[in-house]
Design an enzyme around this catalytic site. Structure first.
Site, PDB file in Angstrom:
ATOM      1  N   SER A 107       2.625   4.236   2.272  1.00  0.00           N
ATOM      2  CA  SER A 107       3.006   5.615   2.518  1.00  0.00           C
ATOM      3  C   SER A 107       3.883   5.685   3.770  1.00  0.00           C
ATOM      4  O   SER A 107       4.894   4.997   3.857  1.00  0.00           O
ATOM      5  CB  SER A 107       1.757   6.494   2.635  1.00  0.00           C
ATOM      6  OG  SER A 107       2.098   7.874   2.586  1.00  0.00           O
ATOM      7  N   GLU A 205       7.665   4.253  -4.676  1.00  0.00           N
ATOM      8  CA  GLU A 205       6.619   5.150  -5.162  1.00  0.00           C
ATOM      9  C   GLU A 205       6.664   6.410  -4.305  1.00  0.00           C
ATOM     10  O   GLU A 205       7.292   6.438  -3.256  1.00  0.00           O
ATOM     11  CB  GLU A 205       5.242   4.486  -5.067  1.00  0.00           C
ATOM     12  CG  GLU A 205       4.774   4.156  -3.657  1.00  0.00           C
ATOM     13  CD  GLU A 205       4.153   5.314  -2.892  1.00  0.00           C
ATOM     14  OE1 GLU A 205       3.498   6.170  -3.524  1.00  0.00           O
ATOM     15  OE2 GLU A 205       4.321   5.366  -1.658  1.00  0.00           O
ATOM     16  N   HIS A 275       0.089   5.984  -4.706  1.00  0.00           N
ATOM     17  CA  HIS A 275      -0.938   6.710  -3.958  1.00  0.00           C
ATOM     18  C   HIS A 275      -2.195   6.916  -4.810  1.00  0.00           C
ATOM     19  O   HIS A 275      -2.517   8.032  -5.232  1.00  0.00           O
ATOM     20  CB  HIS A 275      -0.394   8.063  -3.502  1.00  0.00           C
ATOM     21  CG  HIS A 275       0.347   8.012  -2.206  1.00  0.00           C
ATOM     22  ND1 HIS A 275       1.595   7.443  -2.087  1.00  0.00           N
ATOM     23  CD2 HIS A 275       0.013   8.461  -0.964  1.00  0.00           C
ATOM     24  CE1 HIS A 275       2.003   7.564  -0.823  1.00  0.00           C
ATOM     25  NE2 HIS A 275       1.068   8.167  -0.126  1.00  0.00           N
TER      26      HIS A 275
END
Length: 298
Positions: A107, A205, A275
């Site tokens: 992230s 992502e 995630h």
């Protein structure tokens, strides 16, 4: 059993947001210690400072302190959130380059991983974080996680669940594997902290970004020239991306088709990465081969 690591010791840092649940943070520490790992944490607590785990000075000092140690090979982040962009210009890259380590997280941690890869030659692992997945470690992601961290010469990055990658553009290519969170990578465009990506296999992502926002992020990468020189692309999961029901929209799949359907390099989508808890760990800064066939991808 102690993981097969050169040094069974791991440094803990929170360069982005604070832990959201103190009980899960404690459980993450406990999981590491039960595996026989010694944890090294420069800070006793991670106070909430707005959306950050402490001031910029405190978070940068924590990283630089761990990076300067000779007895650590691995640095594990508490969680992502937001905040690494604020400290990239406070990192001691010279010391980091002299004492290379592996930074683990995903992230928002992507920005720090790519900056360190660019300026200090560090490798990274986009995978489970202390207060997020480590409270409930799953053997399915633990096995490739330890294989990669222990320096195994060849690791197959197969999905760790029952999903199968989907071919978008067939072909085979080798190159440096680099990537992470799409939003974070787009924010590095135009800064000195984005590595050159020509000849790389880029994996992406994201979470919470609707199709039009994903389109904007990919348009920024395309217009900046990032997508043109790639060797291949691996598209992970783009979770929580449903557009409002009362607005016209492309689907996420259609957006990806617009940007990658006509690519001159192999592209796979639906990779088990993103995630969510049960995901394949993805290394940053090592050479890999991407093979995309009509049956799937490896």
């Amino acid at each position: 059993m102690t993981p097969p690591l050169k040094t069974p010791r791991v440094g803990i840092l929170a360069p982005s947001g604070p832990p959201l649940d103190e009980a899960r943070l404690a459980a993450g520490f406990r999981s590491l210690r039960e595996l026989g790992l010694e944890v090294v944490a420069p800070r006793d607590a991670y106070p909430t400072h707005g959306f950050l785990a402490g001031t910029d000075d405190a978070r940068a000092k924590e990283f630089n302190t761990l990076a300067a140690r000779d007895d650590l090979d691995l640095l594990l982040c508490v969680r992502g959130g937001y905040g690494t962009l604020r400290i990239l210009d406070r990192i001691d890259y010279q010391t980091a380059s002299e004492k290379p380590k592996i930074l683990i997280g995903y992230s928002d941690i992507t920005a720090l991983q790519l900056a360190l890869h660019c300026h200090a030659g560090w490798k990274g692992l986009s995978g489970a974080m202390l207060a997020v997945e480590w409270p409930d470690p799953d053997p399915r992601w633990l096995e490739p996680y330890w294989q990669l961290l222990s320096g195994a010469s060849s690791v197959g990055l197969a999905p760790v669940d029952d999903s199968r990658p989907v071919p978008l553009v067939r072909g085979e290519a080798s190159g440096m594997l680099v990537g992470g969170n799409l939003t974070t990578i787009a924010r590095l465009v135009g800064t000195p902290y984005l590595p050159g990506l020509d000849g790389c296999i880029l994996f992406l992502e994201d979470v919470g970004e609707t199709p039009y926002r994903l389109d904007g992020l990919l348009a920024q990468l395309r217009l900046s020239g990032v997508l043109a020189g790639l060797a291949g692309v691996v598209l992970g999961q783009f979770t929580d991306s449903t557009p409002p029901a009362d607005r016209p929209s492309f689907s996420v799949g259609e957006v990806m088709e617009h940007y990658f359907g006509g690519a001159s390099y192999p592209v796979a989508k639906n990779w088990n990465y993103g995630h969510f808890a049960l995901k394949t760990p993805m290394p940053i800064g090592i050479r890999a081969t991407l093979s995309v066939t009509s049956e799937g991808a490896t």
